[in-house]
Design a protein around this motif. Sequence first.
Motif, PDB file in Angstrom:
ATOM      1  N   ALA A  62       0.818  -1.207   0.000  1.00  0.00           N
ATOM      2  CA  ALA A  62       0.000   0.000   0.000  1.00  0.00           C
ATOM      3  C   ALA A  62       0.853   1.260   0.000  1.00  0.00           C
ATOM      4  CB  ALA A  62      -0.917  -0.009   1.212  1.00  0.00           C
ATOM      5  N   LEU A 126     -13.116  -8.253 -14.455  1.00  0.00           N
ATOM      6  CA  LEU A 126     -12.847  -9.102 -13.293  1.00  0.00           C
ATOM      7  C   LEU A 126     -13.812 -10.277 -13.248  1.00  0.00           C
ATOM      8  CD1 LEU A 126     -11.309  -9.434 -10.559  1.00  0.00           C
ATOM      9  CD2 LEU A 126     -13.110  -8.018  -9.552  1.00  0.00           C
ATOM     10  N   PHE A 127     -13.285 -11.460 -12.969  1.00  0.00           N
ATOM     11  CA  PHE A 127     -14.112 -12.665 -12.905  1.00  0.00           C
ATOM     12  C   PHE A 127     -14.032 -13.307 -11.530  1.00  0.00           C
ATOM     13  CE2 PHE A 127     -11.876 -12.125 -16.938  1.00  0.00           C
ATOM     14  CZ  PHE A 127     -12.939 -11.672 -17.701  1.00  0.00           C
ATOM     15  N   GLY A 128     -15.192 -13.692 -11.017  1.00  0.00           N
ATOM     16  CA  GLY A 128     -15.210 -14.358  -9.719  1.00  0.00           C
ATOM     17  C   GLY A 128     -15.566 -13.437  -8.576  1.00  0.00           C
ATOM     18  N   ARG A 158     -34.722  -2.558   5.268  1.00  0.00           N
ATOM     19  CA  ARG A 158     -34.238  -1.450   6.084  1.00  0.00           C
ATOM     20  C   ARG A 158     -32.832  -1.685   6.625  1.00  0.00           C
ATOM     21  NH1 ARG A 158     -39.583  -1.164   7.466  1.00  0.00           N
ATOM     22  NH2 ARG A 158     -39.389  -2.659   9.155  1.00  0.00           N
ATOM     23  N   LYS A 159     -32.529  -2.938   6.923  1.00  0.00           N
ATOM     24  CA  LYS A 159     -31.237  -3.197   7.561  1.00  0.00           C
ATOM     25  C   LYS A 159     -30.171  -3.723   6.613  1.00  0.00           C
ATOM     26  CE  LYS A 159     -32.900  -3.714  12.225  1.00  0.00           C
ATOM     27  NZ  LYS A 159     -33.458  -4.713  13.135  1.00  0.00           N
ATOM     28  N   ARG A 180     -17.786 -14.804  -1.351  1.00  0.00           N
ATOM     29  CA  ARG A 180     -16.829 -15.411  -2.277  1.00  0.00           C
ATOM     30  C   ARG A 180     -15.646 -16.057  -1.560  1.00  0.00           C
ATOM     31  NH1 ARG A 180     -12.332 -13.430  -3.619  1.00  0.00           N
ATOM     32  NH2 ARG A 180     -12.429 -14.213  -5.733  1.00  0.00           N
ATOM     33  N   LEU A 185     -17.530 -14.107  11.407  1.00  0.00           N
ATOM     34  CA  LEU A 185     -18.604 -13.661  12.287  1.00  0.00           C
ATOM     35  C   LEU A 185     -19.453 -12.577  11.637  1.00  0.00           C
ATOM     36  CD1 LEU A 185     -16.665 -13.467  15.661  1.00  0.00           C
ATOM     37  CD2 LEU A 185     -18.486 -15.067  15.074  1.00  0.00           C
ATOM     38  N   ASP A 186     -18.809 -11.678  10.943  1.00  0.00           N
ATOM     39  CA  ASP A 186     -19.531 -10.564  10.332  1.00  0.00           C
ATOM     40  C   ASP A 186     -20.577 -11.045   9.337  1.00  0.00           C
ATOM     41  OD1 ASP A 186     -17.469 -11.513   8.792  1.00  0.00           O
ATOM     42  OD2 ASP A 186     -16.948  -9.578   7.928  1.00  0.00           O
ATOM     43  N   SER A 189     -23.536 -12.378  11.273  1.00  0.00           N
ATOM     44  CA  SER A 189     -24.259 -11.222  11.817  1.00  0.00           C
ATOM     45  C   SER A 189     -25.160 -10.609  10.758  1.00  0.00           C
ATOM     46  CB  SER A 189     -23.287 -10.148  12.303  1.00  0.00           C
ATOM     47  OG  SER A 189     -22.791 -10.464  13.586  1.00  0.00           O
ATOM     48  N   ARG A 193     -29.205 -10.610  10.782  1.00  0.00           N
ATOM     49  CA  ARG A 193     -29.906  -9.326  10.774  1.00  0.00           C
ATOM     50  C   ARG A 193     -31.036  -9.344   9.738  1.00  0.00           C
ATOM     51  NH1 ARG A 193     -26.286  -5.124   8.465  1.00  0.00           N
ATOM     52  NH2 ARG A 193     -24.660  -5.937   9.836  1.00  0.00           N
ATOM     53  N   MET A 222     -21.885 -19.829  15.750  1.00  0.00           N
ATOM     54  CA  MET A 222     -22.881 -18.761  15.864  1.00  0.00           C
ATOM     55  C   MET A 222     -24.030 -19.007  14.894  1.00  0.00           C
ATOM     56  SD  MET A 222     -22.340 -14.660  15.420  1.00  0.00           S
ATOM     57  CE  MET A 222     -23.762 -13.567  15.277  1.00  0.00           C
ATOM     58  N   ARG A 225     -26.290 -21.680  16.334  1.00  0.00           N
ATOM     59  CA  ARG A 225     -27.020 -21.154  17.483  1.00  0.00           C
ATOM     60  C   ARG A 225     -28.176 -20.261  17.022  1.00  0.00           C
ATOM     61  NH1 ARG A 225     -27.219 -17.087  20.585  1.00  0.00           N
ATOM     62  NH2 ARG A 225     -25.690 -15.898  19.404  1.00  0.00           N
ATOM     63  N   ILE A 237     -12.384 -20.541 -10.508  1.00  0.00           N
ATOM     64  CA  ILE A 237     -12.108 -19.294 -11.184  1.00  0.00           C
ATOM     65  C   ILE A 237     -11.365 -19.608 -12.468  1.00  0.00           C
ATOM     66  CG2 ILE A 237     -10.749 -17.179 -11.073  1.00  0.00           C
ATOM     67  CD1 ILE A 237     -13.119 -17.127  -9.276  1.00  0.00           C
ATOM     68  N   GLY A 238     -11.927 -19.166 -13.577  1.00  0.00           N
ATOM     69  CA  GLY A 238     -11.211 -19.345 -14.839  1.00  0.00           C
ATOM     70  C   GLY A 238     -10.920 -17.988 -15.421  1.00  0.00           C
TER      71      GLY A 238
ATOM     72  N   GLU B  31      -4.476 -14.227 -12.519  1.00  0.00           N
ATOM     73  CA  GLU B  31      -5.215 -15.408 -12.087  1.00  0.00           C
ATOM     74  C   GLU B  31      -4.802 -15.754 -10.686  1.00  0.00           C
ATOM     75  OE1 GLU B  31      -6.323 -18.872 -14.883  1.00  0.00           O
ATOM     76  OE2 GLU B  31      -4.868 -17.691 -16.011  1.00  0.00           O
ATOM     77  N   ALA B  34      -9.129 -14.561  -7.714  1.00  0.00           N
ATOM     78  CA  ALA B  34     -10.097 -14.217  -8.750  1.00  0.00           C
ATOM     79  C   ALA B  34      -9.309 -14.237 -10.052  1.00  0.00           C
ATOM     80  CB  ALA B  34     -10.713 -12.851  -8.489  1.00  0.00           C
ATOM     81  N   ALA B  35      -9.880 -13.700 -11.111  1.00  0.00           N
ATOM     82  CA  ALA B  35      -9.153 -13.626 -12.368  1.00  0.00           C
ATOM     83  C   ALA B  35      -9.525 -12.319 -13.037  1.00  0.00           C
ATOM     84  CB  ALA B  35      -9.502 -14.810 -13.263  1.00  0.00           C
ATOM     85  N   SER B  36      -8.611 -11.775 -13.851  1.00  0.00           N
ATOM     86  CA  SER B  36      -8.939 -10.540 -14.553  1.00  0.00           C
ATOM     87  C   SER B  36      -8.118 -10.388 -15.819  1.00  0.00           C
ATOM     88  CB  SER B  36      -8.724  -9.324 -13.645  1.00  0.00           C
ATOM     89  OG  SER B  36      -7.349  -9.054 -13.492  1.00  0.00           O
ATOM     90  N   LYS B 159     -16.510 -14.316  20.612  1.00  0.00           N
ATOM     91  CA  LYS B 159     -17.042 -13.760  19.366  1.00  0.00           C
ATOM     92  C   LYS B 159     -16.437 -12.433  18.945  1.00  0.00           C
ATOM     93  CE  LYS B 159     -21.350 -16.230  19.502  1.00  0.00           C
ATOM     94  NZ  LYS B 159     -22.710 -16.162  20.025  1.00  0.00           N
ATOM     95  N   LEU B 185     -24.534   0.001  10.470  1.00  0.00           N
ATOM     96  CA  LEU B 185     -25.181  -1.219  10.945  1.00  0.00           C
ATOM     97  C   LEU B 185     -24.185  -2.247  11.456  1.00  0.00           C
ATOM     98  CD1 LEU B 185     -27.839  -1.701   8.123  1.00  0.00           C
ATOM     99  CD2 LEU B 185     -28.288  -1.200  10.527  1.00  0.00           C
ATOM    100  N   ARG B 193     -23.444  -8.225  19.409  1.00  0.00           N
ATOM    101  CA  ARG B 193     -22.866  -9.567  19.531  1.00  0.00           C
ATOM    102  C   ARG B 193     -22.104  -9.699  20.841  1.00  0.00           C
ATOM    103  NH1 ARG B 193     -18.452 -10.095  15.503  1.00  0.00           N
ATOM    104  NH2 ARG B 193     -19.889  -9.274  13.956  1.00  0.00           N
ATOM    105  N   THR B 218     -30.338   4.507  10.290  1.00  0.00           N
ATOM    106  CA  THR B 218     -30.737   3.105  10.420  1.00  0.00           C
ATOM    107  C   THR B 218     -29.983   2.404  11.544  1.00  0.00           C
ATOM    108  OG1 THR B 218     -29.446   2.953   8.390  1.00  0.00           O
ATOM    109  CG2 THR B 218     -31.743   2.247   8.273  1.00  0.00           C
TER     110      THR B 218
END
Lengths: 259, 259
Positions: A62, A126-128, A158-159, A180, A185-186, A189, A193, A222, A225, A237-238, B31, B34-36, B159, B185, B193, B218
């Motif tokens: 980055a 982009l594929f996949g 709404r959510k 994908r 956990l997210d 959740s 929701r 989770m 439960r 993925i091709g 590849e 994913a692929a692109s 969690k 949200l 959680r 929301t």
Amino acid sequence: MELVEAKRKIDEALERGRFAVVVGNCRVKYEGRAASKLSEGDRVLVIKNDGTFLVHQTQGMAAINYQGPGASISASMETAADGDSALVLSAFRSKKSGVKESIVVRFASVQACESWALKDDRKLQLFGSERQLSDLLMQDLNLIEPGLRPLQQESAIRKGTIDILAEDREGRLVVIEVKRREAGLDAVSQLSRYVSELAKRKEKKVRGVLCAPRMTPTAHAMLERDGLEFFKLDYVIGNPSAKIRGLQKKQQTIGAFSD
Amino acid sequence: MELVEAKRKIDEALERGRFAVVVGNCRVKYEGRAASKLSEGDRVLVIKNDGTFLVHQTQGMAAINYQGPGASISASMETAADGDSALVLSAFRSKKSGVKESIVVRFASVQACESWALKDDRKLQLFGSERQLSDLLMQDLNLIEPGLRPLQQESAIRKGTIDILAEDREGRLVVIEVKRREAGLDAVSQLSRYVSELAKRKEKKVRGVLCAPRMTPTAHAMLERDGLEFFKLDYVIGNPSAKIRGLQKKQQTIGAFSD
DNA sequence: GCTGGGAGAGGCTTA
DNA sequence: TAAGCCTTTCCCAGC
């Protein structure tokens, strides 16, 4: 390279809207949504025509400091109290939210400074992506469970936004969330929701199915439960397309293109 | 610039572990997870010593194709069926997960190709991160509510991880989730959680407080329905430190440094 | 090493 | 425009 010469080149690049790269020893300061400082070192600065401004260190993927498209970029010479001069390149931007952001890069020396007029109007294919997998699933929900019929894709409640809304053989609503990659956990959740929101609105039991290549153990716990279900999404993925293994109907080629 | 000359320069850069930049007309193929594909256009390729490999288009902040540190990079000449030759730069990487990834960039022509031996061991100092705000809040939870006492910071539960765990005047547990920007949200889901997990474990009522500069409508609705609380976190970003407005105790300077 | 979760996240799409 | 949410997200810290 002389700093003044570098400044002249940058001014020219900015004026002509060229893609520019500056390499040299500098300090960097950022102020905006957060603030940062980076003391002296060799860095590579990338300047694009659209205002993109990237400071790259020698390591890491980055950019260490950055400004997105829309920034206004300027160059100036500065002389410090000790008499040393510096080439200062800065990028300013005012976000719609009202936040002002600035990056100031002070070059004490410049090893290279160049710019080019580049031409590129192509877009990445982009594929996949999750959306593509969702599209493929929509073609035949029988893979998940025989008799499952699609009602709606990308339906906003709404959510949030339900990836796929379907109905099972007994006429129950089924919320399908597609991931994908490994679901955590997210993801649970999120699905939870949607299911509870829909169950409350429709005043009846609603099923929730998480479709992902795999799940983390904690997420799976989770999920169980919360009375939700997991469907292993097995895909390949091709290039130039993605395919879900086990889909009975002939899969449309999504994202096919001529080149 | 001749392609063979560019190849020689790249080989030398790779051998000596230099930071390299290649500018030219190319096609890109990826590849992996994913692929692109990206067809012909002028792009800027950035190659770092640690294996980082970035393909930048003329617009946009993010690299359009990339490989992180650890990739192995190679250069070769290729002659197509029609007799046209190309300089092929590619990056391969095997992730721990077993996924193999590759980017192949085929340059039909090169406008510039240069490399530099850069030296930089400094690290970015960032102010105003969520962790810093959490640290500041820990110094005096009375700002949120008189009598609130800190128990633990960054405590891991099954969690997830609770930012701050505290106890109120009545001896009730209070889970505090800190967000440096507007909470949505997902933030409420997260807090919810933690609270229900802790309430189940301790078998008593547990309070949950979301500390953020603001919330989406929301998210606020969901917060109230879940019986959670919101505390407006008002802070200022300085350089070199962040400060929370209204904190009564003298704030330690976090992130101060000499340069 | 897995897992959770932040990031100055960015960027896209839809209501 | 605002809000949700996906991303080849990357990245780090804790267990």
